[in-house]
Design a protein around this motif. Structure first.
Motif, mmCIF file in Angstrom:
data_model
loop_
_atom_site.group_PDB
_atom_site.id
_atom_site.type_symbol
_atom_site.label_atom_id
_atom_site.label_comp_id
_atom_site.label_asym_id
_atom_site.label_seq_id
_atom_site.Cartn_x
_atom_site.Cartn_y
_atom_site.Cartn_z
ATOM 1 N N UNK A 137 6.828 6.788 3.070
ATOM 2 C CA UNK A 137 6.560 5.408 3.477
ATOM 3 C C UNK A 137 7.283 5.073 4.777
ATOM 4 N N UNK A 138 8.531 5.515 4.889
ATOM 5 C CA UNK A 138 9.275 5.251 6.115
ATOM 6 C C UNK A 138 8.616 5.952 7.311
ATOM 7 N N UNK A 139 8.195 7.182 7.098
ATOM 8 C CA UNK A 139 7.547 7.928 8.183
ATOM 9 C C UNK A 139 6.290 7.223 8.656
ATOM 10 N N UNK A 140 5.461 6.764 7.701
ATOM 11 C CA UNK A 140 4.224 6.069 8.053
ATOM 12 C C UNK A 140 4.506 4.747 8.761
ATOM 13 N N UNK A 141 5.468 3.992 8.239
ATOM 14 C CA UNK A 141 5.752 2.664 8.792
ATOM 15 C C UNK A 141 6.372 2.739 10.183
ATOM 16 N N UNK A 142 7.008 3.868 10.506
ATOM 17 C CA UNK A 142 7.686 4.000 11.794
ATOM 18 C C UNK A 142 6.795 4.604 12.875
ATOM 19 N N UNK A 143 5.574 4.988 12.526
ATOM 20 C CA UNK A 143 4.646 5.515 13.524
ATOM 21 C C UNK A 143 4.132 4.390 14.423
ATOM 22 N N UNK A 144 3.675 4.712 15.642
ATOM 23 C CA UNK A 144 3.086 3.678 16.503
ATOM 24 C C UNK A 144 1.903 3.025 15.790
ATOM 25 N N UNK A 145 1.783 1.696 15.847
ATOM 26 C CA UNK A 145 0.704 1.013 15.115
ATOM 27 C C UNK A 145 -0.678 1.365 15.648
ATOM 28 N N UNK A 146 -1.635 1.433 14.719
ATOM 29 C CA UNK A 146 -3.033 1.682 15.065
ATOM 30 C C UNK A 146 -3.862 0.478 14.621
ATOM 31 N N UNK A 147 -5.049 0.342 15.166
ATOM 32 C CA UNK A 147 -5.958 -0.699 14.691
ATOM 33 C C UNK A 147 -6.363 -0.378 13.259
ATOM 34 N N UNK A 148 -6.526 -1.402 12.457
ATOM 35 C CA UNK A 148 -6.919 -1.189 11.067
ATOM 36 C C UNK A 148 -8.237 -0.423 11.021
ATOM 37 N N UNK A 149 -8.267 0.767 10.399
ATOM 38 C CA UNK A 149 -9.500 1.562 10.351
ATOM 39 C C UNK A 149 -10.596 0.824 9.588
ATOM 40 N N UNK A 209 0.831 2.986 6.601
ATOM 41 C CA UNK A 209 0.765 3.315 8.030
ATOM 42 C C UNK A 209 0.874 2.034 8.835
ATOM 43 N N UNK A 210 1.694 2.069 9.864
ATOM 44 C CA UNK A 210 1.854 0.921 10.742
ATOM 45 C C UNK A 210 0.527 0.621 11.440
ATOM 46 N N UNK A 211 0.101 -0.666 11.430
ATOM 47 C CA UNK A 211 -1.204 -1.023 11.983
ATOM 48 C C UNK A 211 -1.175 -2.454 12.510
ATOM 49 N N UNK A 212 -2.231 -2.811 13.243
ATOM 50 C CA UNK A 212 -2.336 -4.165 13.783
ATOM 51 C C UNK A 212 -3.787 -4.621 13.715
ATOM 52 N N UNK A 213 -3.984 -5.916 13.899
ATOM 53 C CA UNK A 213 -5.325 -6.489 13.959
ATOM 54 C C UNK A 213 -5.262 -7.742 14.830
ATOM 55 N N UNK A 214 -6.427 -8.132 15.358
ATOM 56 C CA UNK A 214 -6.492 -9.315 16.213
ATOM 57 C C UNK A 214 -7.766 -10.084 15.900
ATOM 58 N N UNK A 215 -7.629 -11.389 15.751
ATOM 59 C CA UNK A 215 -8.801 -12.205 15.455
ATOM 60 C C UNK A 215 -8.406 -13.602 15.016
#
Length: 240
Positions: free
Chosen positions: A44-56, A68-74
């Motif tokens: 979990x720590x490894x996934x959360x510390x990765x550069x964020x990606x757009x929500x697949x 996994x670290x992720x982001x969204x916009x809207x």
């Protein structure tokens, strides 16, 4: 003082042997759980510390993408907010606020925005949380949940959800979701202070080492008691 060694009865041998097997088995099981839990925390720590990606945008989530670290916009569809009930924070009861987010391309995803006290279920009590502008949010990817046997059934008509059923939430909101992932937001401050993000449990309690030591200690104690009982001083044997 001379010792008298006595031979344990068959029944006692069987009883002690079964007890030892159970105690050692429980200790070994806790050791296995210890390593499993530690690996889970590390993942979990490894996934959360990765550069964020757009929500697949996919209807078949990959379990390896959890946290996994992720982001969204809207824009939030505030009139379709849902309440994930019976969530606590620092001993206080509340709920998690889940709101659909419509992205620029029209795709809609679910956002777990964080914890809100129970007394603030009515959006009118937290007007600053009803954000109309375009927002960019960050957090970790979560997978659809499966109902645990101790959890109540979801009650969409009362806006009372007890686990994240992505399909049912989409049906209730009348919105076709672009993905079965949902985004659980981090602790980035928000206007008015509610909801409080960062509720995703990346760190998990891991007390399995203490449990293993307890079971192994009981097994050792049983062995010591068994040996001492059958090697008692002669005076103790005579008085008994």
């Amino acid at each position: 003082m001379p010792l008298l060694t006595t031979r344990p009865s068959i029944a006692m041998k069987i009883s002690v042997s079964l007890a030892l097997v159970i105690l050692i088995g429980l200790g070994s099981w806790q050791v296995d759980r210890l390593f499993w839990k530690q690996n889970l925390i590390n993942e979990r720590h490894t996934q959360a510390e990765k550069p964020p990606i757009a929500v697949p945008l996919t209807q078949t989530p990959d379990p390896a993408m959890a946290f996994r670290s992720a982001f969204a916009e809207g824009r939030f569809l505030n009139d379709q907010e849902m309440h994930l009930m019976a969530r606590t924070r620092r001993g206080n009861v509340g709920f998690h606020l889940i709101t659909p987010l419509e992205q620029a391309d029209g795709s809609v995803i679910l956002i777990n925005r964080g914890w809100v006290p129970q007394d603030y279920r009515d959006p009118a009590t937290r007007p600053e949380s009803v954000i109309e502008d375009v927002v960019r949010v960050t957090g970790v990817l979560r997978l659809p949940q499966v109902k645990h046997w101790v959890q109540p059934e979801n009650e969409p008509l009362k806006n009372q959800w007890f686990f994240v059923d992505v399909d049912a939430m989409a049906e209730d909101s009348g919105t076709e979701l672009a993905t079965r992932y949902y985004l659980e937001l981090d602790e980035t401050p928000v206007p008015g202070g509610l909801p409080i993000g960062g509720q995703a449990k990346v760190d998990l309690p891991n007390s399995h080492l203490q449990y293993a030591i307890t079971w192994y200690s009981l097994a050792l104690s049983l062995i010591v008691i068994f040996v001492l009982y059958h090697r008692r001083p002669k005076d103790d044997v005579a008085s008994s």
